[in-house]
Design an enzyme around this catalytic site. Structure first.
Site, short mmCIF file in Angstrom:
data_model
loop_
_atom_site.label_atom_id
_atom_site.label_comp_id
_atom_site.label_asym_id
_atom_site.label_seq_id
_atom_site.Cartn_x
_atom_site.Cartn_y
_atom_site.Cartn_z
N GLY A 112 -53.41 64.63 35.58
CA GLY A 112 -53.23 63.72 36.69
C GLY A 112 -54.41 63.75 37.65
O GLY A 112 -54.86 62.71 38.14
N GLY A 163 -51.33 57.92 34.52
CA GLY A 163 -51.70 59.21 33.95
C GLY A 163 -51.33 60.40 34.81
O GLY A 163 -51.61 61.53 34.44
N CYS A 164 -50.72 60.14 35.95
CA CYS A 164 -50.31 61.23 36.84
C CYS A 164 -48.83 61.52 36.63
O CYS A 164 -48.03 60.61 36.45
CB CYS A 164 -50.55 60.85 38.30
SG CYS A 164 -52.28 60.67 38.73
N GLN A 165 -48.49 62.80 36.68
CA GLN A 165 -47.10 63.20 36.55
C GLN A 165 -46.30 62.69 37.74
O GLN A 165 -45.18 62.23 37.60
CB GLN A 165 -47.03 64.73 36.49
CG GLN A 165 -45.63 65.30 36.41
CD GLN A 165 -45.64 66.82 36.38
OE1 GLN A 165 -46.67 67.45 36.55
NE2 GLN A 165 -44.48 67.40 36.17
N SER A 166 -46.88 62.77 38.92
CA SER A 166 -46.26 62.27 40.13
C SER A 166 -46.73 60.84 40.37
O SER A 166 -47.66 60.38 39.73
CB SER A 166 -46.68 63.12 41.32
OG SER A 166 -46.38 64.47 41.10
#
Length: 134
Positions: free
Chosen positions: A117, A46-49
């Site tokens: 995120g 769920g994190c962009q990074s």
């Protein structure tokens, strides 16, 4: 740096640009995870990074090691660790992290994907606290 010092720093800075730089600076002191721990099992979804989370319960207290490949995320991690590191599972589960995010105006100034995120990291920490409490 403790939570009161983070609150004072955020209150000191007038604009979000200075606060943003402060968050990035917080992340610079964060220890990096060894590459051996950067596995799919430790990846926070769920994190962009890319964000990796390791958890340990020691003496009834939660210990976290978190790392990311993004500077701003590492700063956000530093804030999260300030709140949750060395706390009991119940303290982790009951701390009003959303209230802190609102107080610091973090979510308001992050992109929607960064905000999601950040919440995904907290959700994973809460899951780990639930497991530790069981």
């Amino acid at each position: 740096m403790d939570l009161d010092e983070i609150r004072e720093a955020f209150a000191f800075f007038d604009g979000w640009e200075d606060k943003y730089r402060f968050v990035i600076d917080l992340g610079k002191d964060l220890a990096h995870l060894d590459d051996a721990h950067k596995t799919p099992a430790n990846l926070v979804r769920g994190c962009q990074s890319q964000v990796w989370l390791l958890t340990e319960l020691r003496g009834g207290r939660m210990r976290f090691a978190i790392d990311s490949d993004a500077q701003i995320v590492r700063g956000l991690i530093a804030i999260i660790l300030t709140v949750f590191q060395d706390r009991t599972p119940d303290e982790v589960r009951t701390f009003d992290i959303e209230g802190l995010f609102a107080e610091l105006e973090l979510i308001k100034h992050l992109t929607p994907t960064r905000g999601n995120g950040l919440r995904a990291m907290v959700a994973r920490i809460h899951q780990e606290a639930e497991r530790a409490a069981a």
